[in-house]
Structures are given as C-alpha cells and as structure tokens.
Scaffold this motif. Sequence first.
Motif, PDB file in Angstrom:
ATOM      1  N   GLU A  38       0.841  -1.057  -0.094  1.00  0.00           N
ATOM      2  CA  GLU A  38       0.072   0.083  -0.098  1.00  0.00           C
ATOM      3  C   GLU A  38       0.921   1.344  -0.026  1.00  0.00           C
ATOM      4  O   GLU A  38       1.771   1.343   1.056  1.00  0.00           O
ATOM      5  N   THR A  82      -5.745   1.533  -5.409  1.00  0.00           N
ATOM      6  CA  THR A  82      -5.336   0.078  -5.378  1.00  0.00           C
ATOM      7  C   THR A  82      -6.162  -0.952  -6.545  1.00  0.00           C
ATOM      8  O   THR A  82      -5.306  -1.577  -6.968  1.00  0.00           O
ATOM      9  N   ASP A 257       1.570   0.160  -4.911  1.00  0.00           N
ATOM     10  CA  ASP A 257       0.331   0.138  -5.630  1.00  0.00           C
ATOM     11  C   ASP A 257       0.169   1.480  -6.321  1.00  0.00           C
ATOM     12  O   ASP A 257      -0.134   1.807  -7.637  1.00  0.00           O
ATOM     13  N   HIS A 258       0.661   2.503  -5.544  1.00  0.00           N
ATOM     14  CA  HIS A 258       0.591   3.904  -6.143  1.00  0.00           C
ATOM     15  C   HIS A 258       0.975   4.899  -5.270  1.00  0.00           C
ATOM     16  O   HIS A 258       1.516   4.439  -4.177  1.00  0.00           O
TER      17      HIS A 258
HETATM   18 MN    MN Z   1      -3.820   1.734  -2.268  1.00  0.00          MN
END
Ligand code: MN
Length: 425
Positions: A38, A82, A257-258
């Motif tokens: 995450e 996500t 994810d980002h």
């Molecule tokens: Mn995320």
Amino acid sequence: DSNEVSEVENYVKANKADPNPEYFGKAKGKNVIYISMESLQSFVIDRDLNGEEITPFLNSLIDDKEAIYFDNLFHQTGQGKTSDAEFIMENSLYPLPQGAVFMTHANNTYQSSPAILKGEGYSSAVFHGNYKTFWNRSEMYRSMGYDQFFDATYYDMSKPEEQLPYGLKDKPFFEESIPLLKSMKQPFYSKFISLSNHFPFDRHEEDTDFGQGDTKDGVVNRYFQTAHYMDEALEDFVNDLKENGLYDDTMIVLYGDHYGISENHNKAMAEVLGKEEITDFDNAQLQRVPLLILNSGAEGGVNHTYSGQIDVRPTVFHLLGIDTTDYMSFGQDMLSKEHKEIVPFRNGDVITDKYSDIKGVCYNNETGEPVDEADAKGCDEASKEANKRLELSDKVVYEDLLRFYTPDGFKPIDRSDYNYNNPNP
Ligand code: MN
Ligand code: GP9
C-alpha cells in the motif's frame, strides 16, 4: 466488434517483446504470490530516517541480490487507486482515465492472470483484510476467474487495536493468512493486499519501535513509520513462508500500488529529499513504485529499465515459461532485449529513459530542465506512442472487446461459476 479486435490484436502482436532466453521459464511450475504494498513509493528504498533504514527488509532483498529490483518502474493508476493497480498488473491493460474500472466494467470479459494460469493447473486466491464489496472486488474477481477470495470475514476483526478504517493491520493480516494459504492446492497463484501504509498513515505508534519524521507535515512524518511497519510485516511473512515450507517453491512479486504522498505535501517532501522545491518534473519522478521479484530462479540485481506496472504481467509470465503471444497485453516483458522504454501515465504525461513529457513540457531526465523546442522530438514521439496505447486499451475496456477474442487454448471464464460467500463467517 471483431474488426476492432483485429486492430488491437495487430497492434499488440506487432509490439510484443520476445522473451529473453536467460530468464524464460526460470520459475516454471512455482507458486506465485503477489503482494500489493500500500502506497509505497520508491523514494523510501535505501533511505534512512535518523540513521535507521525505513525499509531494511526490502533493502536487504535488493542489496543481497536476492530479488530482481526494478528501480525505474512507475505506477500507472488513476482514480481507482489500489484496484487500478490490481487491474493493470493482472490484465496488462490500462485503467480508465476517469473512475475505477473495477466499479464501472466489472462484468466485462477478461483474460486475467488467474484465468490464464488456471489453464496451467494453478488454483488462485486473493487475501485482503477488508470486506469483499470494497472497490467492487468480489464482482471483478468473478470476471477475473479467482477461485477464492479470503476477505475480512476470514480474519479476526474483533481486536480494536488491530483495526484501521480500511481493515486489518498488516502484521495480523499476514499472520492469519498462513493457514489459509496452506489450505490451497498447489501450484497456487495468490495476491495479498496490504493496507497499514494507507493515508493518513496513523495508528501505528504502538506497533513498531520505529519513530516518525520531524518535518512540519504529520502525514509525511507518519508515512515513514507505517512504511517501516509494513516492511516488518513483510519480513515476518517471508519468514513464516520459510517455516511452513512454502518459500522454496514460490516466486514472490512485491509491488507498490500507487503514490502515498500527494503534491499537497511538496513542502515537506522537498525537505526530506534535500531540494529547494518539488517541481512538476520532480513530482513525476516521485511516481516510481518499487517492484521486486523474489525467488524467480533467475539471478537477482538492480534493473534500471524504464517501465510501468503494465509491463509486469508479461515479465512474470515469461519467468513462468508461459508463451504470451496470444494474450492481449499492452505491456512488454521488462527483461526482454526488445522492451521499449516508454511509460504512459493515465493523466497524459509520459516518461522515457531520456525525457519526461509532463503537463505538456518536455524535460531532459538528466538535468530536470525543459529542453529546447528543437529537442522536444523525443517527447513528441513518445507521447504519440503512449496515446496510441491508451486509446486502444480504453477501446478494449469501454467496448468490452475481449468478448470477441479468445486466445489459443484459453478456456473462457463464466463468471456465474464463481462466488465468494464465506460458509463460516
Ligand atoms: Mn492503495
Ligand atoms: C482497501 C485498500 C485501500 O481495500 O485496498 O484502497 P485505496 O484507497 O488505496 O485504493
């Protein structure tokens, strides 16, 4: 219709990067674990806070050459966050310019990784400490052909100190996942979605000895702490896999994810990075996310190829020894000698190994300065290519084009065969 599919098919086949024989099939037959890390951005890798490493475990995998680490890989997510990352990684298609494809196009026909690997004898499951309706996951996973979805109902959600707004903290999440993972038929293809390092990066003071940053920005300060906690959780998980005899036969793909730190925090980020200010160019460079491929059977080391999340699926499939010729993948194997270093972003920006085309300004990557008009050709060409890719990928999604296309030997997914109701919630 089928004419449009042919257009896409021709483009994709013409742009396929042939596998590198040095890597092809190195992980053949292994289990696969994807871990969505995450909000993890690459700038924390190998960075210290008050003399201590923020991500010592990930750093050790890189420094000891245990993993192949891609240090110029960028996230390509849009508003689906996500879920967009999941979509890109497992379909090698781009997410949408607006909205979340998981929400708007969950009923499409897809030829996703779990479905493709099913044909190779793999079982599949997703593990996540949040409920199955979030991001419409349970609907999307049916179309992707996931056999099982271990959502929050499979975990102990009763301890308040282990709970976050988005679900279960990473350490209990990974710990409780081990017996579930052990219950799977091998070889398995699995995805673990972590969430402790989620904005606003709080509530982990009691869960790790690692401190916080000392800028004036609490979000940035706490980010180091929650990122460190996640790194600890990942180390515990890999050790648990080893103790349970699951490690040797498993390739692990860890990906950020980002971004976690938005442009609203540029001031503190300038301080962290020791810069006067964060320019548009700098901000684009900060969209790098870590990608580590652990235990692939190939030699580890740092790979500097400019690439995006879109490129991960063909890379992983080739490591598994799977011929990807017939799959509609918009990415290219990053380990291939034919891989083109063009990274399209969902906002229209594009980065290559030499140039960055950001908000219509062409920068030289080495200097971070705008280039002269005459030199902007590198950006124009990349931009044209990037737009073409996005446009064709969007066509596939908006018009549900994979309905009209079945790869050789692929058994289409009937989404009514799948449901994720927990028999003992
Ligand atoms: Mn995320
Ligand atoms: C929630 C988790 C976080 O299930 O995936 O979602 P995000 O806000 O990062 O998309």
